[in-house]
Write an enzyme that holds these catalytic residues in place. Structure first.
Site, PDB file in Angstrom:
ATOM      1  CE  LYS A   1     -73.311 -18.791  58.004  1.00  0.00           C
ATOM      2  NZ  LYS A   1     -72.672 -18.318  57.079  1.00  0.00           N
TER       3      LYS A   1
ATOM      4  CD  GLU B   1     -64.789 -21.704  55.518  1.00  0.00           C
ATOM      5  OE1 GLU B   1     -65.666 -22.488  55.910  1.00  0.00           O
ATOM      6  OE2 GLU B   1     -64.658 -20.592  56.208  1.00  0.00           O
TER       7      GLU B   1
END
Ligand code: ARG
Length: 461
Positions: free
Chosen positions: A284, A291
């Site tokens: 990841k 965000e």
């Protein structure tokens, strides 16, 4: 003990809960610089007008300097029983200067004092945000210039629409941020009137010089109506509205970054500095900063809504409800500032994946409009008919599972016999973007021109 500032007719002090709900010092201590600046201007004017003795004014000014130094050094003790920043500063001043300190509040109320402090604070903050936004615009315009010709898909409805370039896309946000700054400038211009001297609400019987204090504090003029001066917070509302619109722009860009950094899109790569990993999934690279910019925009919008709701039912003039103007505003401004900084960092290091973007730009028959335009230009077909013909050709290509540039000429001619092999020249994505030379269009030459225009303008601002 009753309150020293207003407790003359009081036999006892406040209930603990009264103190708890009433005190604002925990957050309005943020206004200390503005409060001291306002007091300095006020006392200088009082002395000049002969309302207080020069010697008292000098002692007060000197004392304010000491209070300032103590707060700066972190040695100042803020006290909740003194409610707010205004009374905290004044109480300490009295300890330093003695009874003469009590003359500072002549021809002044906390109502015009807080209205002044807030205007000064919002004005300072607007200036700081403007500088940050200018910096972000510069970073984006530089990137836009460097990637003016980097073809990427343009979307409407998040469906492939027409090819565009990464530079053009970034410049769209430079324009939005430019308008955001314009809205902040407008708000600043309107707020730049000094409420000091409105006193509690009705003005004062002392021969004050409001023009002098306004000038000393960098205002264009004093406010013209004492009631309005203490009753409104529209300067905060207007700034929050401008900040909210800006936060929405940043949020949309953040959303695009989130989308672009998925392996499925793969349009850009964020630096290690602006991504985080997962504790369980080793592959990841999460775009947390983007965000959070998207998420934090909600706080800014929330602060605007909260203050609108606080203000909407208040009869003239000041009501204690207005003390609720601060926490949301302070939080919103700090939040926006952090979001701009995070966006600047992300964009500065962001690497566009040129091959992936270019490949994606041709997906979904993105040059269908170019084909229709070719039919109009070359065969003199009315656009509506060209649209229809192109639609049928796209349908054929879709049936065969190929892009327009791979569809054989015979298949196109089955729909429109006059089409020649020259049509293939307009079906590539490079050619498509290069052809959009209208002012403000996506052609790299045009994008370069706009990026340079912005960079020159930003250097002057
Ligand atoms: N802390 C107060 C505020 O922020 C200051 C003004 C108080 N005025 C008053 N009359 N109680 O609104």
């Amino acid at each position: 003990m009753s309150n020293r500032m207003w407790g003359g007719r009081y036999a006892s002090g406040p209930d603990a809960i009264m103190e708890e709900i009433n005190a604002s010092i925990d957050f309005d201590k943020a206004l200390w610089r503005q409060d001291i600046a306002g007091s300095r201007a006020h006392v200088a004017m009082l002395a000049k007008q002969g309302i207080v003795e020069q010697a008292d004014a000098d002692a007060i000014t000197k004392g304010l300097g000491q209070v300032e130094a103590e707060i700066e050094a972190g040695s100042f003790t803020f006290s909740r029983s003194l409610e707010d920043i205004h009374m905290n500063v004044e109480a300490r001043l009295a300890e330093i200067v003695g009874p003469a300190a009590g003359r500072l509040h002549t021809a002044r109320s906390r109502n015009d004092q807080v209205a002044l402090d807030m205007r000064l604070w919002v004005r300072d903050t607007v200036d700081q945000l403007d500088g940050q936004l200018r910096e972000l615009q510069s970073i984006m315009a530089e990137k836009a210039l460097a990637f003016a010709g980097a073809v990427m898909p343009g979307f409407t409805h998040l469906q492939s629409a027409q090819p565009t370039t990464f530079g053009h896309h970034l410049l769209a946000y430079v324009e939005m941020l430019g308008r955001d700054r314009g809205r902040l400038h407008d708000a600043r211009r309107r707020m730049n009137e000094c409420p000091l001297g409105a006193a509690a609400l009705a003005g004062t019987s002392f021969p004050i010089d409001r023009h002098a204090t306004a000038a000393a504090l960098g205002f264009d003029r004093p406010t013209a109506n004492s009631l309005d001066s203490v009753a409104d917070r529209d300067f905060s509302l207007e700034t929050l509205a401008a900040a909210s619109i800006c936060a929405v722009h940043l949020s949309r860009l953040a959303e695009e970054i989130v989308l672009w950094t998925t392996p499925q899109f793969g349009f850009v790569r964020l630096s290690d500095k602006f991504t985080t990993g997962s504790s369980i999934m080793p592959q990841k690279r999460n775009p947390d900063a983007a965000e959070l910019v998207r998420g934090k925009s909600g706080r800014v919008i929330g602060a605007l809504n909260a203050l609108l709701i606080v203000m909407k039912g208040l009869p003239m003039t000041y009501g204690k409800d207005m003390q609720e103007d601060k926490e949301g505003l302070f939080d919103a401004m700090a939040t926006l500032s952090l979001c701009i900084a995070a966006m600047a960092g992300m964009i500065r290091d962001m690497q566009p994946e040129l091959k992936t973007m270019k490949k994606a730009a041709g997906v979904g028959y993105a040059t269908a409009t170019d084909l229709a335009d070719w039919l109009v230009r070359t065969l003199k077909m009315p656009f509506r008919e060209a649209h229809h013909v192109t639609g049928r050709i796209v349908g054929l290509a879709a049936d065969r599972g190929v892009g327009l540039e791979k569809l054989e000429l015979a298949a196109m001619q089955a729909v429109e016999p006059r089409i020649t092999a020259a049509v293939y020249e307009v079906l590539g994505v490079e050619r498509s973007v290069r052809s959009r030379t209208s002012y403000g269009g996506t052609a790299p030459a045009e994008v370069r021109k706009q990026a340079k225009r912005w960079l020159a303008r930003l250097k002057r601002e």
